[in-house]
Design an enzyme around this catalytic site. Structure first.
Site, PDB file in Angstrom:
ATOM      1  N   GLN A  35       0.842  -0.982  -0.049  1.00  0.00           N
ATOM      2  CA  GLN A  35      -0.169   0.015  -0.020  1.00  0.00           C
ATOM      3  C   GLN A  35       0.927   1.258   0.016  1.00  0.00           C
ATOM      4  O   GLN A  35       1.996   1.182   0.407  1.00  0.00           O
ATOM      5  CB  GLN A  35      -1.000   0.138   1.264  1.00  0.00           C
ATOM      6  CG  GLN A  35      -0.039  -0.178   2.619  1.00  0.00           C
ATOM      7  CD  GLN A  35      -1.059  -0.778   3.573  1.00  0.00           C
ATOM      8  OE1 GLN A  35      -2.288  -0.842   3.686  1.00  0.00           O
ATOM      9  NE2 GLN A  35      -0.456  -1.708   4.436  1.00  0.00           N
ATOM     10  N   ASP A  90      -0.003   0.073  13.776  1.00  0.00           N
ATOM     11  CA  ASP A  90       0.393   1.123  14.552  1.00  0.00           C
ATOM     12  C   ASP A  90       0.658   0.984  16.141  1.00  0.00           C
ATOM     13  O   ASP A  90       1.254   1.679  16.808  1.00  0.00           O
ATOM     14  CB  ASP A  90      -0.422   2.536  14.254  1.00  0.00           C
ATOM     15  CG  ASP A  90      -1.825   2.376  14.521  1.00  0.00           C
ATOM     16  OD1 ASP A  90      -2.339   1.804  15.836  1.00  0.00           O
ATOM     17  OD2 ASP A  90      -2.731   2.564  13.664  1.00  0.00           O
ATOM     18  N   GLU A 110      -0.261  -8.528  11.626  1.00  0.00           N
ATOM     19  CA  GLU A 110      -0.163  -7.485  10.658  1.00  0.00           C
ATOM     20  C   GLU A 110       0.686  -7.970   9.425  1.00  0.00           C
ATOM     21  O   GLU A 110       1.478  -8.562   9.419  1.00  0.00           O
ATOM     22  CB  GLU A 110       0.670  -6.482  11.372  1.00  0.00           C
ATOM     23  CG  GLU A 110       0.998  -5.425  10.226  1.00  0.00           C
ATOM     24  CD  GLU A 110       0.126  -4.316   9.518  1.00  0.00           C
ATOM     25  OE1 GLU A 110       0.013  -4.384   8.303  1.00  0.00           O
ATOM     26  OE2 GLU A 110      -0.788  -4.031  10.336  1.00  0.00           O
ATOM     27  N   ASP A 160      -8.478  -4.447  13.094  1.00  0.00           N
ATOM     28  CA  ASP A 160      -8.308  -3.235  12.842  1.00  0.00           C
ATOM     29  C   ASP A 160      -7.930  -3.178  11.541  1.00  0.00           C
ATOM     30  O   ASP A 160      -6.678  -3.082  11.031  1.00  0.00           O
ATOM     31  CB  ASP A 160      -7.514  -2.717  13.753  1.00  0.00           C
ATOM     32  CG  ASP A 160      -7.101  -1.264  13.602  1.00  0.00           C
ATOM     33  OD1 ASP A 160      -8.000  -0.590  13.055  1.00  0.00           O
ATOM     34  OD2 ASP A 160      -5.912  -0.938  14.086  1.00  0.00           O
ATOM     35  N   THR A 162      -8.050  -1.664   7.131  1.00  0.00           N
ATOM     36  CA  THR A 162      -8.320  -0.757   6.454  1.00  0.00           C
ATOM     37  C   THR A 162      -9.852  -0.912   5.814  1.00  0.00           C
ATOM     38  O   THR A 162     -10.367  -1.869   6.055  1.00  0.00           O
ATOM     39  CB  THR A 162      -7.326  -0.639   4.998  1.00  0.00           C
ATOM     40  OG1 THR A 162      -7.453  -1.742   4.493  1.00  0.00           O
ATOM     41  CG2 THR A 162      -5.999  -0.177   5.680  1.00  0.00           C
TER      42      THR A 162
END
Length: 293
Positions: A35, A90, A110, A160, A162
């Protein structure tokens, strides 16, 4: 004097509008394997992170999203020991989850290693306490593949993600939700990021319909997050325990005290309970969501 740069949020291009943010300073910008990532300073919101043209986090209001995505499922459950976060590179949500003494292990999966390394440099306020906590485990892997294969079982899963584009698209699929259910303990809860119902009603309806095919209880709750434009932000909710969504304020307050009554800026027992009271237009979207056959 050089003209100021503005960065546009392109998430709602299909609806015919954009929000643009003045850039005081670009702190970091790159195209990762998965991304486009840009971090910049805004005169009001402070540090802002955008992925593929969609705002992810700002210094000014990050606490609202982080607290509501973590404390609502964990205080509703009451004794979550094993917690899984899909995404969340994050580490803002991870920091909130680890405030719960009941949590014995937190696993964060992640897909993009570059996001983790970026966050260690630019969001140390989140990453330092998280990576220093022995209960935390960081896994770099596709979230879909992880929940489909893992032998671990979880009391709470927090997605969590996008929005449903690029690498995040699969995290809104029936296949993904079914894989999550496969690795959930009895009475566990699944919470997802489900967009802004005013602008993305179909996204919310689609997820709730899929929840209801798999779980005894599929619904959502809401929070007001200024940079997620459009009013209310919806968090998807799925569990086989219908009682969790109806946890009374008194019980939530008792669990909060037991957890140490740590500082919050948005979440309270009263806000928690009220978040499930939906405005009529959102309640109508949820009510019309039908399980896919």
């Amino acid at each position: 004097m050089a003209e100021k740069r503005w960065i546009a949020e392109t998430l709602f291009d299909d609806l015919g509008f954009r929000m643009s943010y003045q850039v005081d300073k670009v702190l970091y910008e790159m195209q990762t394997e998965h991304q486009h990532l840009v971090l910049f300073e805004h005169p009001f919101f402070g540090k802002m992170l955008m992925l593929d043209g969609a705002t992810q986090i700002t210094k000014r209001d990050e606490f609202i999203y982080q607290e509501m995505m973590s404390h609502v499922p964990l205080f509703a459950h009451g004794q979550a020991r094993e917690v899984l976060i899909i995404g969340g590179g994050d580490c803002g949500i991870a920091e909130e989850v680890l405030k719960h003494k009941s949590v014995k292990r937190l696993t964060q999966v992640e897909i993009d290693a570059a996001v983790i390394e970026f966050s260690k440099e630019h969001f140390p306020e989140f990453t330092k306490p998280v990576f220093a906590d022995k209960r935390f485990e960081s896994v770099i892997e596709d979230g879909m593949k992880y929940v489909a294969r893992t032998e671990r079982r979880f009391d709470a899963i927090i997605v969590d993600s996008t929005d449903p584009q690029g690498p995040g698209k699969v995290l809104f699929s029936q296949k993904f939700y079914a894989a999550c259910k496969r690795c959930m303990n009895k009475g566990a809860v699944l919470v997802t990021q489900n967009g802004v119902p005013m602008f993305q009603p179909n996204e919310l309806a689609s997820s709730v319909a899929k929840f209801r095919r798999l779980f005894a209880d599929g619904a959502c709750y809401v929070a007001a997050i200024p940079t997620y434009i459009g009013g209310h932000m919806a968090m998807g909710w799925a569990s086989d325990d219908r009682r969790l969504r109806q946890t009374p304020v008194k019980a939530l307050a008792a669990r909060y005290r037991k957890a140490g009554a740590f500082s919050t800026r948005y979440w309270t027992p009263e806000v928690h309970a009220a978040a499930f009271a939906l405005p009529r237009f959102i309640a109508d979207v949820v009510a019309k969501a039908r399980p896919r056959r």
